[in-house]
Design a protein around this motif. Structure first.
Motif, PDB file in Angstrom:
ATOM      1  N   VAL A 179      45.051  39.104  47.447  1.00 56.20           N
ATOM      2  CA  VAL A 179      45.128  40.082  46.358  1.00 56.20           C
ATOM      3  C   VAL A 179      43.730  40.403  45.827  1.00 56.20           C
ATOM      4  O   VAL A 179      43.406  41.564  45.533  1.00 56.20           O
ATOM      5  CB  VAL A 179      46.025  39.555  45.231  1.00 56.20           C
ATOM      6  N   ALA A 180      42.878  39.378  45.705  1.00 59.12           N
ATOM      7  CA  ALA A 180      41.522  39.615  45.222  1.00 59.12           C
ATOM      8  C   ALA A 180      40.747  40.527  46.165  1.00 59.12           C
ATOM      9  O   ALA A 180      40.026  41.432  45.721  1.00 59.12           O
ATOM     10  CB  ALA A 180      40.793  38.283  45.057  1.00 59.12           C
ATOM     11  N   LEU A 181      40.888  40.306  47.466  1.00 58.88           N
ATOM     12  CA  LEU A 181      40.140  41.102  48.440  1.00 58.88           C
ATOM     13  C   LEU A 181      40.613  42.549  48.477  1.00 58.88           C
ATOM     14  O   LEU A 181      39.807  43.476  48.561  1.00 58.88           O
ATOM     15  CB  LEU A 181      40.263  40.473  49.831  1.00 58.88           C
ATOM     16  N   VAL A 182      41.945  42.740  48.433  1.00 61.08           N
ATOM     17  CA  VAL A 182      42.488  44.103  48.529  1.00 61.08           C
ATOM     18  C   VAL A 182      42.499  44.774  47.153  1.00 61.08           C
ATOM     19  O   VAL A 182      41.956  45.868  46.981  1.00 61.08           O
ATOM     20  CB  VAL A 182      43.903  44.075  49.135  1.00 61.08           C
ATOM     21  N   GLY A 183      43.123  44.102  46.183  1.00 57.96           N
ATOM     22  CA  GLY A 183      43.219  44.701  44.854  1.00 57.96           C
ATOM     23  C   GLY A 183      41.870  44.905  44.194  1.00 57.96           C
ATOM     24  O   GLY A 183      41.679  45.869  43.447  1.00 57.96           O
ATOM     25  N   GLY A 184      40.924  44.001  44.454  1.00 59.36           N
ATOM     26  CA  GLY A 184      39.601  44.138  43.872  1.00 59.36           C
ATOM     27  C   GLY A 184      38.821  45.309  44.411  1.00 59.36           C
ATOM     28  O   GLY A 184      37.750  45.640  43.878  1.00 59.36           O
ATOM     29  N   ARG A 185      39.333  45.950  45.452  1.00 58.29           N
ATOM     30  CA  ARG A 185      38.705  47.144  46.001  1.00 58.29           C
ATOM     31  C   ARG A 185      39.450  48.416  45.596  1.00 58.29           C
ATOM     32  O   ARG A 185      38.850  49.389  45.156  1.00 58.29           O
ATOM     33  CB  ARG A 185      38.609  47.022  47.525  1.00 58.29           C
ATOM     34  N   ILE A 186      40.762  48.398  45.769  1.00 54.75           N
ATOM     35  CA  ILE A 186      41.493  49.637  45.524  1.00 54.75           C
ATOM     36  C   ILE A 186      41.661  49.936  44.032  1.00 54.75           C
ATOM     37  O   ILE A 186      41.632  51.104  43.630  1.00 54.75           O
ATOM     38  CB  ILE A 186      42.869  49.628  46.223  1.00 54.75           C
ATOM     39  N   LEU A 187      41.793  48.902  43.190  1.00 56.09           N
ATOM     40  CA  LEU A 187      42.039  49.163  41.768  1.00 56.09           C
ATOM     41  C   LEU A 187      40.844  49.826  41.083  1.00 56.09           C
ATOM     42  O   LEU A 187      41.016  50.859  40.407  1.00 56.09           O
ATOM     43  CB  LEU A 187      42.453  47.869  41.068  1.00 56.09           C
ATOM     44  N   PRO A 188      39.611  49.301  41.215  1.00 57.35           N
ATOM     45  CA  PRO A 188      38.497  50.023  40.581  1.00 57.35           C
ATOM     46  C   PRO A 188      38.277  51.402  41.173  1.00 57.35           C
ATOM     47  O   PRO A 188      37.849  52.324  40.470  1.00 57.35           O
ATOM     48  CB  PRO A 188      37.295  49.098  40.836  1.00 57.35           C
TER      49      PRO A 188
END
Length: 394
Positions: free
Chosen positions: A168-177
């Motif tokens: 989640v950190a790797l994917v969400g940390g990219r798409i959310l910002p």
């Protein structure tokens, strides 16, 4: 009828399976005698079953966009309904063969069939398109293989939870910002670049997982998780939250709420490992499973069901109520020792999500699937989210 049916887009069956399975799996606590080891089956199916299906729906939906950026859009022409059907079959076999009383060899073969097949379905077109930068994401499903092995052979729930948190950190940390910047009117084209602080936060989380796998002791792993919690929380400082969420951007608000379970869950679990909190470790882990994984899976999948307006998505009452029930279920699980009320609340939320996923079968596939339609900004340039080019493969 060309735009109707279960197999016309990969996310349709996989998001439906994830929603239905998320609704059913926790009900084992209301009838624990149905399986010989309800604890093992519960945590295995929430990760391998629910998260696995949701991961497949997201990655296969993103695949055409990845390929189009490489200029080799023809590389995904062989991914059609048959490939999706085979993956759904592999997922179903994993649920049958992975039962707790099945011999380990058969169980692991079944549990690994779907993630290996999903990785193969992603890697082949990416190599054909020479989109090498997307290869790590294409191999991400293999993390489910590690989780399945550790859960089955070592009953290691912490590896499973940390693995999901890292994903989640790797994917969400990219798409959310990137979503936030797009909605705030910033640049949205090109590769998503992660600041150094974000990379350090992900590295610390990976080190916590490595320390646990290496058997270096719970106190060290707990300390690294506490540091990772601080770093993951500080990532929000660099995100345009005020501008990105202005005007009631509910689709992004639920993603932000889901993300907040990452630092919160890491902090609670880290303190539990170091015996610095009164919260038992099993309860703390639910902040990362029910809270982080459940919330993020639902927030991402719901984007395919939301009403579209130019440049934005509208959450709607059905996904919104489903998300609220999931949040309430997490809080109840953390506060109460008896999981019955939290279970009913969670399953009710996912029942609503299952209804939304079923209703999507009767409507045209939105294009793009996981983002708002393009709109023209003041300069005449198209303003898109990071997934604006994500389209159905059919």
């Amino acid at each position: 009828m060309a735009n109707r049916g279960l197999w016309r887009a990969p996310h349709l069956p996989l998001f439906l399976l994830a929603s239905v399975w998320a609704m059913l799996v926790p009900l084992i606590w209301l009838a624990p005698d149905l399986v010989c080891d309800p604890v093992a089956w519960h945590r295995q199916e929430l990760i391998s079953g629910v998260a696995g299906a949701a991961m497949g729906g997201y990655l296969l939906t993103a695949l055409p966009h990845w390929i189009s950026q490489s200029g080799r859009g023809d590389a995904v022409s062989d991914h059609g309904p048959l490939a999706t059907q085979l993956l759904v079959l592999a997922w179903g076999l994993g649920r049958v063969l992975g039962a707790p009383c099945t011999p380990d060899a058969w169980a692991l073969a079944g549990l690994c069939l779907y993630p290996v097949g999903l990785a193969a379905a992603l890697v082949r077109p990416i190599i054909a398109a020479r989109a090498w930068g997307r290869l790590p994401m294409a191999l991400a499903p293999l993390l489910l293989v590690l989780i399945a092995v550790r859960l089955r052979l070592a009953a290691d729930g912490l590896t499973a939870v940390l693995g999901i948190a890292l994903l989640v950190a790797l994917v969400g940390g990219r798409i959310l910002p990137a979503f936030l910047r797009a909605r705030a009117g910033g640049a949205t084209t090109g590769r998503i670049r992660v600041p150094v602080a974000g990379r350090a936060a992900d590295l610390t989380l990976a080190l916590a997982l490595a320390a646990h796998l290496a058997g270096l002791g719970p106190r060290l792993a707990g300390a690294l998780m506490l540091l990772a919690a601080l770093e993951q929380g500080l990532r929000l400082v660099g995100w345009p939250l005020a501008k990105g969420l202005r005007g009631g951007q509910s689709d992004l608000a639920v993603l932000v709420v889901a993300w907040l379970w990452l630092p919160a869950g890491l902090a609670l679990t880290g303190m539990a490992l170091r015996s610095d909190a009164g919260l038992p470790l099993p309860a703390a882990l639910h902040a990362l499973t029910m809270g982080l994984m459940g919330s993020m899976v639902l927030a991402v999948m719901a984007r395919a069901w939301m009403r579209r307006v130019p440049g934005a998505l509208r959450l709607g009452w059905l996904p919104g109520l489903a998300f609220a029930l999931v949040q309430l279920a997490v809080l109840l699980r953390l506060a109460l020792t008896d999981p019955a009320l939290a279970t009913l609340c969670w399953s009710s939320g996912w029942a609503l999500a299952s209804f939304a996923a079923s209703a999507a079968l009767c409507h045209p596939v939105p294009r793009p699937v996981l983002s708002a339609r393009r709109q023209r900004g003041p300069t005449g340039a198209a303003e898109n989210g990071p997934a604006a080019g994500i389209r159905s493969s059919r």
